[in-house]
Every structure is written in structure tokens, then in C-alpha cells.
Scaffold this motif. Structure first.
Motif, PDB file in Angstrom:
ATOM      1  N   THR C 118       0.836  -1.204   0.000  1.00  0.00           N
ATOM      2  CA  THR C 118       0.000   0.000   0.000  1.00  0.00           C
ATOM      3  C   THR C 118       0.867   1.249   0.000  1.00  0.00           C
ATOM      4  O   THR C 118       1.946   1.272   0.578  1.00  0.00           O
ATOM      5  CB  THR C 118      -0.925   0.047   1.236  1.00  0.00           C
ATOM      6  N   LEU C 119       0.372   2.299  -0.658  1.00  0.00           N
ATOM      7  CA  LEU C 119       1.101   3.569  -0.744  1.00  0.00           C
ATOM      8  C   LEU C 119       0.083   4.698  -0.680  1.00  0.00           C
ATOM      9  O   LEU C 119      -0.819   4.756  -1.509  1.00  0.00           O
ATOM     10  CB  LEU C 119       1.860   3.622  -2.067  1.00  0.00           C
ATOM     11  N   SER C 120       0.208   5.577   0.314  1.00  0.00           N
ATOM     12  CA  SER C 120      -0.749   6.671   0.410  1.00  0.00           C
ATOM     13  C   SER C 120      -0.437   7.701  -0.665  1.00  0.00           C
ATOM     14  O   SER C 120       0.719   8.028  -0.911  1.00  0.00           O
ATOM     15  CB  SER C 120      -0.697   7.303   1.798  1.00  0.00           C
ATOM     16  N   THR C 121      -1.480   8.196  -1.331  1.00  0.00           N
ATOM     17  CA  THR C 121      -1.252   9.181  -2.396  1.00  0.00           C
ATOM     18  C   THR C 121      -2.016  10.465  -2.142  1.00  0.00           C
ATOM     19  O   THR C 121      -2.263  11.227  -3.068  1.00  0.00           O
ATOM     20  CB  THR C 121      -1.660   8.620  -3.769  1.00  0.00           C
ATOM     21  N   GLY C 122      -2.396  10.732  -0.889  1.00  0.00           N
ATOM     22  CA  GLY C 122      -2.999  12.020  -0.591  1.00  0.00           C
ATOM     23  C   GLY C 122      -4.332  11.913   0.130  1.00  0.00           C
ATOM     24  O   GLY C 122      -4.934  10.849   0.225  1.00  0.00           O
ATOM     25  N   PHE C 123      -4.760  13.068   0.677  1.00  0.00           N
ATOM     26  CA  PHE C 123      -6.021  13.135   1.420  1.00  0.00           C
ATOM     27  C   PHE C 123      -7.066  13.881   0.599  1.00  0.00           C
ATOM     28  O   PHE C 123      -6.748  14.830  -0.118  1.00  0.00           O
ATOM     29  CB  PHE C 123      -5.825  13.872   2.742  1.00  0.00           C
ATOM     30  N   GLU C 124      -8.308  13.442   0.726  1.00  0.00           N
ATOM     31  CA  GLU C 124      -9.432  14.179   0.132  1.00  0.00           C
ATOM     32  C   GLU C 124     -10.523  14.230   1.184  1.00  0.00           C
ATOM     33  O   GLU C 124     -11.268  13.274   1.362  1.00  0.00           O
ATOM     34  CB  GLU C 124      -9.939  13.469  -1.123  1.00  0.00           C
ATOM     35  N   GLY C 125     -10.607  15.356   1.892  1.00  0.00           N
ATOM     36  CA  GLY C 125     -11.589  15.448   2.962  1.00  0.00           C
ATOM     37  C   GLY C 125     -11.274  14.435   4.046  1.00  0.00           C
ATOM     38  O   GLY C 125     -10.154  14.391   4.558  1.00  0.00           O
ATOM     39  N   ASP C 126     -12.258  13.585   4.370  1.00  0.00           N
ATOM     40  CA  ASP C 126     -12.050  12.571   5.385  1.00  0.00           C
ATOM     41  C   ASP C 126     -11.498  11.273   4.816  1.00  0.00           C
ATOM     42  O   ASP C 126     -11.356  10.297   5.539  1.00  0.00           O
ATOM     43  CB  ASP C 126     -13.381  12.278   6.107  1.00  0.00           C
ATOM     44  N   MET C 128      -8.644   8.988   2.460  1.00  0.00           N
ATOM     45  CA  MET C 128      -7.278   8.916   1.974  1.00  0.00           C
ATOM     46  C   MET C 128      -7.296   8.073   0.702  1.00  0.00           C
ATOM     47  O   MET C 128      -7.940   7.033   0.650  1.00  0.00           O
ATOM     48  CB  MET C 128      -6.383   8.250   3.010  1.00  0.00           C
ATOM     49  N   THR C 129      -6.619   8.579  -0.351  1.00  0.00           N
ATOM     50  CA  THR C 129      -6.507   7.745  -1.539  1.00  0.00           C
ATOM     51  C   THR C 129      -5.206   6.979  -1.451  1.00  0.00           C
ATOM     52  O   THR C 129      -4.211   7.489  -0.930  1.00  0.00           O
ATOM     53  CB  THR C 129      -6.508   8.588  -2.824  1.00  0.00           C
ATOM     54  N   LEU C 130      -5.242   5.748  -1.930  1.00  0.00           N
ATOM     55  CA  LEU C 130      -4.018   4.965  -1.882  1.00  0.00           C
ATOM     56  C   LEU C 130      -3.866   4.108  -3.123  1.00  0.00           C
ATOM     57  O   LEU C 130      -4.850   3.762  -3.784  1.00  0.00           O
ATOM     58  CB  LEU C 130      -3.940   4.111  -0.615  1.00  0.00           C
ATOM     59  N   HIS C 131      -2.609   3.843  -3.420  1.00  0.00           N
ATOM     60  CA  HIS C 131      -2.262   2.991  -4.545  1.00  0.00           C
ATOM     61  C   HIS C 131      -1.874   1.641  -3.973  1.00  0.00           C
ATOM     62  O   HIS C 131      -1.062   1.568  -3.057  1.00  0.00           O
ATOM     63  CB  HIS C 131      -1.095   3.614  -5.309  1.00  0.00           C
ATOM     64  N   VAL C 132      -2.482   0.578  -4.488  1.00  0.00           N
ATOM     65  CA  VAL C 132      -2.216  -0.759  -3.975  1.00  0.00           C
ATOM     66  C   VAL C 132      -1.559  -1.582  -5.072  1.00  0.00           C
ATOM     67  O   VAL C 132      -1.974  -1.548  -6.224  1.00  0.00           O
ATOM     68  CB  VAL C 132      -3.522  -1.415  -3.486  1.00  0.00           C
ATOM     69  N   LEU C 133      -0.503  -2.297  -4.687  1.00  0.00           N
ATOM     70  CA  LEU C 133       0.319  -3.009  -5.658  1.00  0.00           C
ATOM     71  C   LEU C 133      -0.385  -4.234  -6.223  1.00  0.00           C
ATOM     72  O   LEU C 133      -0.142  -4.623  -7.355  1.00  0.00           O
ATOM     73  CB  LEU C 133       1.625  -3.428  -4.967  1.00  0.00           C
ATOM     74  N   ASP C 134      -1.247  -4.840  -5.432  1.00  0.00           N
ATOM     75  CA  ASP C 134      -1.938  -6.049  -5.872  1.00  0.00           C
ATOM     76  C   ASP C 134      -3.334  -6.031  -5.282  1.00  0.00           C
ATOM     77  O   ASP C 134      -3.500  -6.021  -4.064  1.00  0.00           O
ATOM     78  CB  ASP C 134      -1.169  -7.283  -5.393  1.00  0.00           C
ATOM     79  N   ARG C 135      -4.342  -6.038  -6.148  1.00  0.00           N
ATOM     80  CA  ARG C 135      -5.708  -5.881  -5.639  1.00  0.00           C
ATOM     81  C   ARG C 135      -6.184  -7.056  -4.809  1.00  0.00           C
ATOM     82  O   ARG C 135      -7.217  -6.978  -4.167  1.00  0.00           O
ATOM     83  CB  ARG C 135      -6.665  -5.591  -6.793  1.00  0.00           C
ATOM     84  N   GLU C 136      -5.413  -8.155  -4.832  1.00  0.00           N
ATOM     85  CA  GLU C 136      -5.796  -9.320  -4.036  1.00  0.00           C
ATOM     86  C   GLU C 136      -5.415  -9.174  -2.564  1.00  0.00           C
ATOM     87  O   GLU C 136      -5.830  -9.955  -1.723  1.00  0.00           O
ATOM     88  CB  GLU C 136      -5.120 -10.583  -4.585  1.00  0.00           C
ATOM     89  N   LEU C 137      -4.581  -8.185  -2.237  1.00  0.00           N
ATOM     90  CA  LEU C 137      -4.102  -8.039  -0.860  1.00  0.00           C
ATOM     91  C   LEU C 137      -5.255  -7.662   0.086  1.00  0.00           C
ATOM     92  O   LEU C 137      -6.185  -6.961  -0.320  1.00  0.00           O
ATOM     93  CB  LEU C 137      -3.020  -6.962  -0.791  1.00  0.00           C
ATOM     94  N   PRO C 138      -5.204  -8.106   1.343  1.00  0.00           N
ATOM     95  CA  PRO C 138      -6.273  -7.776   2.303  1.00  0.00           C
ATOM     96  C   PRO C 138      -6.120  -6.344   2.811  1.00  0.00           C
ATOM     97  O   PRO C 138      -5.792  -6.107   3.970  1.00  0.00           O
ATOM     98  CB  PRO C 138      -6.068  -8.797   3.420  1.00  0.00           C
ATOM     99  N   VAL C 139      -6.370  -5.374   1.937  1.00  0.00           N
ATOM    100  CA  VAL C 139      -6.048  -3.987   2.246  1.00  0.00           C
ATOM    101  C   VAL C 139      -6.931  -3.441   3.363  1.00  0.00           C
ATOM    102  O   VAL C 139      -6.449  -2.810   4.309  1.00  0.00           O
ATOM    103  CB  VAL C 139      -6.197  -3.111   0.984  1.00  0.00           C
ATOM    104  N   GLU C 140      -8.246  -3.690   3.260  1.00  0.00           N
ATOM    105  CA  GLU C 140      -9.155  -3.085   4.232  1.00  0.00           C
ATOM    106  C   GLU C 140      -8.804  -3.507   5.654  1.00  0.00           C
ATOM    107  O   GLU C 140      -8.720  -2.683   6.565  1.00  0.00           O
ATOM    108  CB  GLU C 140     -10.607  -3.466   3.917  1.00  0.00           C
ATOM    109  N   GLN C 141      -8.531  -4.809   5.809  1.00  0.00           N
ATOM    110  CA  GLN C 141      -8.195  -5.322   7.135  1.00  0.00           C
ATOM    111  C   GLN C 141      -6.943  -4.635   7.677  1.00  0.00           C
ATOM    112  O   GLN C 141      -6.913  -4.182   8.828  1.00  0.00           O
ATOM    113  CB  GLN C 141      -7.985  -6.846   7.046  1.00  0.00           C
TER     114      GLN C 141
END
Lengths: 99, 101, 177, 93
Positions: C118-126, C128-141
Motif C-alpha cells: 500500500t502507498l498513500s497518495t494524498g487526502f481528500e476530505g475525510d 485517503m486515496t491509496l495505490h495498492v500493488l496487488d488488488r488481491e491483498l487484504p487492504v481493508e483489514q
């Protein structure tokens, strides 16, 4: 014995630096390259610091190297956030895997 | 110590010369500035190899750091003011995101 | 929230940093004492009050989690970089943060950038947008975990709303589902 | 054993040189900038190794400066050099 563990740790660190540079060269866009750079290089530096800590003369030298490492982590993570945000706000398109 | 580091020193010197030439010859301003910053960092390493840590510190802070930041600022101001150079034969072609001087 | 300045506390922190940087050289204090004073004055000028505190136990738990996760993150990205097949499948996400104070969000973003993939790419209001290297990763958890640890570190409570992850079509946000 | 440490420093030097290829290729200013960041981190590691191998503790102070420098360059880059104009958006793939 400590000598060998120290060298092994530094070798692991060098491996992560190599992997980081490989990522910076191979990965297809600026975002994926930032992934490689921030994560792999910070970990590589961590292993180098650990390896050197084993042969340091005093505790304060170890603390100083840990301070430098912490500084690099904070600076690196913040810099990567800034660069990624600059790329995103100017619509640098992320690379997509072709399915 | 000075004798066992010859490989490192050769790498360093070769890269330094190459970077110096590239930083001067580069047409794109921004790229030239980044090459200059890299050059400054390697000059600092060269001072280190000459056992002059104090000069290395000054070179890293002033030569690469402050000068680099000033040049980045200047490159930002230059952008859009001067007419871009006539398109140079460039492998990157129409990479729109770059700051040609 | 209680705001405090605590000049002495800051001076002690700077003195410890100087002691480490000077490698405990007693002669270093000739320069050290004036500069600890200057640093304290500068920090009081730049951030006159601060409204946050760090809980030692939470800091230890956070540090352990951070070290563990950044090692995993480094190994993950190193393997992806050197494997000939280069298994990456990037995706843009937007995460609605449950952390409210700014300092906590900054630490959150910095931590996220060192987590696996995961890589944070900035804030928008409340969010955070992020770039994820592999969409299969358990990012939300993992994002929810980091938030919990950061809240633990600063002694904050997470807001009830948010904590959900949306996949975005476009880098600038646009449509996210 | 000091020789081995300098050897590792040489390996790191090679990764720095590899990063220079990214500065050359770009294609985006951000790509070039992140290579400068790579020099910061790797430079710190090289300096810490040399401080031990050459027995010059002051090199750790130089490493401290290197650590701050990458962040400073990145901030100068984002705040000063990168004003995205309407005519220069996107990246050729």
C-alpha cells in the motif's frame, strides 16, 4: 560469531537495496516504483544498521544509527507521499495490468 | 584502508565524471538539476573517501542540498516563461509530463 | 482537549537528541547547550501548542506492529520486483478514515506507505486515496488495523463512521465503488 | 573484515548507479526525483558502512545530513518545481 552474524545482516540489507533498485528499474510507473523505493530501501537500511550495531563500540553509537534510520524512514515515507500526491493531482495515470 | 577500496573508488570516479558530463550536456532543465543533485551527493562521497568528513558534510548540505533546492525552485520559475527548445530528437518522444527548459 | 507547551519537556528531548548525535562526547556540550536552547525556542515559535500526547504502552505496541509490518512490506515488494513474472496488479482505492486529528492522519499515511503493497497518495476530505500493488491483498483489514494501533498510540477513539474501502476507476477519484 | 564492509559499500554503489538509469529514462519528473531519493537512502547506508570500515565516526554525521537531504529535495520538488500546468499532464506509457 558476532562477526559473521553482522556480515550476514549487512548482506541481507544489501539484497534489499538491490531488490529496491531492481524495482525502480523494472516497475512500470511512478507509483509502483515508489512502492519499491520506500519499502525495500528502508528495510535494507534497517538490516545494515542492525549488522553494524553488532560491531559498534558503544551504546550511543547504536542509538545514533537508530536515530538516523528513524529519520530516513520518516523522511522517506513523507517524501513518497508528497511525490505520489503530486503525480496523482497532475493526472499521471497509474499502470494497469491488461486482463 | 586506502588500498582495499580501489574498486569502490573506481566506481565512484567513473560515475562522477559521467554525471558531470551529463548534468552539463542535458537539454531538459529539470533532468539536469536532478543529475546535479546526484553529482553533489557523489562528490560528498568522494570527500569521504579522501578522509575529509567535514568537507563532505558541507558539500552534502550546501552543494547538493541548498543549491539543489534553489535550482529546483529556479527550474519551476523557468517553466512556461521561456519558449521551449525546438523538439530534440528524444527517445521519450511526447512524454508530456517533463519540463523541457 | 488539553493544550500544553511544556518548554522544559521539549528542551530535554532536544538535549537527548544532541547527546546521541554528539556520541556522548562531553566537549560537544560547548555547542550543544546553546543549540538545545535555540532548538527549543524555534520549536515553541513554530508549534506553540500541541494537543497530542503519546501513551508509552501504546507506543510499544505500535512500534512492534510497525517493525513487523514493514519487514513484511519490504519482503513482499522485493520479491515482486525480482521475480521474473513480476506479479503486480495495481489498483487505486479510497479509504474513509476513522481517525480525526491531523497528526494521527499523518502518522497513519506514513505507516500505510510502509505496509505490504500500500502507498498513500494524498487526502481528500475525510478520505485517503491509496495505490495498492496487488488488488488481491487484504487492504481493508490492514488499514483498519493500522488505524486501531495509531489510535492506541495517541490514546484516541476512532469515529464510528468510515473504515470502509472503495475501489476507484480513476486516479483522481471520480467514481469509486 | 573491513575489506568486506567496503565490498558491501561497492555493491550499494552499484545500486546507486542502477538508479541513475531511472534518472536518465524518466519519463516523468517524478520518476527522476524518486531516483534522487534513492541516492539519499543508499548514501546513508554507504556512509554508515564506510564510517565503520574507515574508522571515521564523523561520517555518521554526514549520514545524518544525507538523511535530511532527500526529504528536503522532495519538498522543494513538490512545492517549487512541480506546478502542473494545463498543457503538461499525463505520462506517455
Amino acid at each position: 560469531m558476532t562477526e559473521w552474524i553482522s556480515l550476514a545482516l549487512i548482506a541481507v540489507g544489501a539484497f534489499f537495496f538491490l531488490a529496491g533498485s531492481t524495482g525502480v528499474l523494472r516497475f512500470p510507473d511512478v507509483y509502483t516504483r515508489l512502492h519499491a523505493l520506500t519499502k525495500a530501501d528502508n528495510l535494507g537500511l534497517g538490516f545494515v544498521v542492525l549488522g553494524l550495531a553488532l560491531r559498534a563500540d558503544s551504546v550511543v553509537v547504536v542509538l545514533k544509527m537508530l536515530l538516523i534510520w528513524a529519520l530516513v524512514i520518516v523522511a522517506g515515507a513523507t517524501a513518497s507521499h508528497l511525490v505520489a500526491e503530486a503525480a496523482r493531482t497532475s493526472n499521471v495515470a497509474p499502470w494497469r495490468k491488461r486482463s | 584502508m586506502t588500498s582495499s577500496g580501489w574498486f569502490f573508488d573506481i566506481l565512484l570516479v567513473a560515475t562522477l565524471v559521467w554525471l558531470a558530463v551529463r548534468a552539463l550536456a542535458e537539454v531538459k532543465l529539470f533532468k539536469s538539476v536532478v543529475l546535479f543533485i546526484a553529482f553533489g551527493l557523489l562528490v560528498a562521497l568522494a570527500w569521504v573517501r579522501l578522509s575529509a568528513p567535514d568537507i563532505a558534510l558541507a558539500e552534502a548540505a550546501i552543494g547538493a542540498g541548498i543549491t539543489g533546492a534553489l535550482l529546483l525552485d529556479a527550474a519551476g520559475h523557468m517553466r512556461g516563461r521561456a519558449e521551449p527548445y525546438p523538439a530534440s530528437p528524444d527517445a521519450e518522444g511526447a512524454s508530456g509530463g517533463d519540463t523541457d527548459g | 482537549m488539553r493544550r500544553h507547551t511544556r518548554p522544559l519537556e521539549r528542551a530535554v528531548v532536544f538535549a537527548v537528541v544532541w547527546w546521541v548525535v554528539a556520541e556522548a562526547d562531553p566537549e560537544g556540550w560547548v555547542f550543544g547547550i546553546p543549540f538545545v536552547g535555540l532548538a527549543t525556542v524555534a520549536s515553541l515559535k513554530l508549534t506553540p501548542t500541541r494537543s497530542w500526547r503519546i501513551r508509552p504502552a501504546g507506543a510499544l505496541r505500535y512500534a512492534w506492529y510497525f517493525v513487523h509490518q514493514s519487514v513484511m512490506g519490504g519482503i513482499d515488494v522485493a520479491l515482486r520486483a525480482i521475480k521474473p513474472s513480476m506479479p503486480i496488479d495495481p489498483m487505486i482505492f479510497r479509504y474513509r478514515m476513522r481517525l480525526v486529528p491531523e497528526h494521527a492522519r499523518v502518522l497513519f499515511a506514513d505507516t500505510v506507505s510502509l505496509l505490504p503493497g500500500t502507498l498513500s497518495t494524498g487526502f481528500e476530505g475525510d478520505s485517503m486515496t491509496l495505490h495498492v500493488l496487488d488488488r488481491e491483498l487484504p487492504v481493508e483489514q490492514s488499514l483498519r488495523d493500522v488505524e486501531r494501533r495509531v489510535a492506541d498510540l495517541f490514546g484516541l477513539t476512532l469515529s464510528a463512521e468510515g473504515g470502509n474501502l472503495l475501489a476507484c476507476e480513476n486516479i483522481t477519484g471520480g467514481e469509486c465503488r | 573484515m573491513k575489506v568486506v564492509l567496503v565490498g558491501f559499500a561497492s555493491v550499494l554503489m552499484l545500486t546507486v548507479i542502477a538508479g541513475l538509469i531511472r534518472v536518465e529514462r524518466g519519463p516523468n519528473p517524478a520518476d527522476r526525483m524518486l531516483a534522487a531519493q534513492l541516492f539519499g537512502t543508499t548514501g546513508v547506508a554507504i556512509l554508515l558502512l564506510l564510517a565503520e570500515a574507515m574508522e571515521i565516526p564523523a561520517l555518521r554525521d554526514v549520514a545524518l545530513v544525507f538523511a535530511l537531504l532527500a526529504a528536503m529535495a522532495a519538498v522543494a520538488f513538490v512545492k517549487r518545481a512541480w506546478h502542473p500546468g494545463p498543457h503538461e499532464k499525463g505520462e506517455s506509457s
